[in-house]
Scaffold this active site. Structure first.
Site, PDB file in Angstrom:
ATOM      1  CB  CYS A  27      71.810 -11.323 -34.807  1.00 32.80           C
ATOM      2  SG  CYS A  27      70.052 -11.241 -34.445  1.00 32.80           S
ATOM      3  CG  HIS A  35      65.986 -10.608 -36.580  1.00 31.72           C
ATOM      4  ND1 HIS A  35      66.031  -9.703 -35.550  1.00 31.72           N
ATOM      5  CD2 HIS A  35      64.674 -10.722 -36.928  1.00 31.72           C
ATOM      6  CE1 HIS A  35      64.787  -9.296 -35.275  1.00 31.72           C
ATOM      7  NE2 HIS A  35      63.967  -9.909 -36.100  1.00 31.72           N
ATOM      8  CB  CYS A  37      69.845  -7.046 -33.300  1.00 34.38           C
ATOM      9  SG  CYS A  37      70.135  -8.136 -31.909  1.00 34.38           S
ATOM     10  CD  GLU A  38      67.640  -4.286 -26.769  1.00 33.51           C
ATOM     11  OE1 GLU A  38      67.416  -4.926 -25.734  1.00 33.51           O
ATOM     12  OE2 GLU A  38      67.075  -3.210 -27.041  1.00 33.51           O
ATOM     13  CG  HIS A  39      70.199  -8.998 -27.817  1.00 32.45           C
ATOM     14  ND1 HIS A  39      69.046  -9.659 -28.166  1.00 32.45           N
ATOM     15  CD2 HIS A  39      69.927  -8.380 -26.647  1.00 32.45           C
ATOM     16  CE1 HIS A  39      68.123  -9.460 -27.248  1.00 32.45           C
ATOM     17  NE2 HIS A  39      68.629  -8.684 -26.312  1.00 32.45           N
ATOM     18  CG  HIS A  40      74.114 -10.279 -31.728  1.00 29.90           C
ATOM     19  ND1 HIS A  40      72.828 -10.783 -31.607  1.00 29.90           N
ATOM     20  CD2 HIS A  40      74.913 -11.108 -31.013  1.00 29.90           C
ATOM     21  CE1 HIS A  40      72.847 -11.867 -30.868  1.00 29.90           C
ATOM     22  NE2 HIS A  40      74.088 -12.092 -30.482  1.00 29.90           N
ATOM     23  CD  GLN A  45      60.322  -8.773 -35.634  1.00 34.57           C
ATOM     24  OE1 GLN A  45      61.395  -9.180 -36.066  1.00 34.57           O
ATOM     25  NE2 GLN A  45      59.165  -9.226 -36.073  1.00 34.57           N
TER      26      GLN A  45
END
Length: 186
Positions: free
Chosen positions: A146, A144, A75-78, A116
């Site tokens: 996250c 996920h 995940c690019e956020h976490h 995703q």
């Protein structure tokens, strides 16, 4: 690059309150850097390189499906993993793509920092660009970390995304057949 990445991981260990000189952590920065490079090796590949000319003439104009392609992404956020499977279909118009190339396309995009929704679109657009198919469908279902390890901590949630192009978007019957064949429609 590995030395620079390794040094950043060493600094992360210090920032979270660890001692990077502790016996169990001595080689962790190097191992973490190597792991991150592997997990993100999709950046080192291009669609042309992955397909490598594996398009073959065919009179088949019926749906081709590869389902349950396992995928692992971050995940690019976490920077936490999401893990799942992709189901990919296309309707050929004179050419078919080598079977393993579909899985390799999934991997190329999954092995990048990602969400995703975008991953699903990138796979569909790439299959379309390579095959010039009458239609392309991609469904991804993933869990996920996250959402599971932090935040709302929901252990049983599964995210589903889909992209339907061409005949799969325009024809309910084609879309329905695909969803039935991958076991997502009753």
């Amino acid at each position: 690059m590995n030395d620079q990445l390794s040094e950043h991981y060493r600094e992360i260990l210090i920032a979270v309150g660890e001692n990077p000189e502790r016996e169990g952590l001595l080689d962790t920065p190097k191992r973490a850097a190597k792991a991150m490079q592997y997990l993100c090796h999709g950046y080192d590949k291009s669609l042309e390189e992955v397909v490598n000319g594996a398009l073959f003439a065919s009179d088949n104009d019926e749906m081709v499906i590869v389902k349950d392609i396992e995928l692992y992404s971050l995940c690019e956020h976490h920077l936490l993993p999401f893990i799942g499977k992709a189901h990919v279909a296309y309707i050929p118009t004179g050419k078919v793509l080598g079977l393993s190339k579909i899985a390799r396309i999934v991997d190329m995009y999954a092995r990048r920092l990602q969400i995703q929704e975008n991953l699903t679109r990138q796979i569909a657009d790439s299959i379309q660009a390579v095959t010039q198919a009458a239609g392309v469908a991609v469904v991804i279902e993933a869990q996920h970390m996250c959402m599971m390890m932090r935040g709302v901590e929901k252990q049983n949630s599964i995210m589903n995304t889909s992209v339907m192009l061409g005949a799969f978007r325009e024809s309910y019957n084609t879309r329905h057949e695909f969803l039935q064949l991958i076991g997502r429609s009753k």
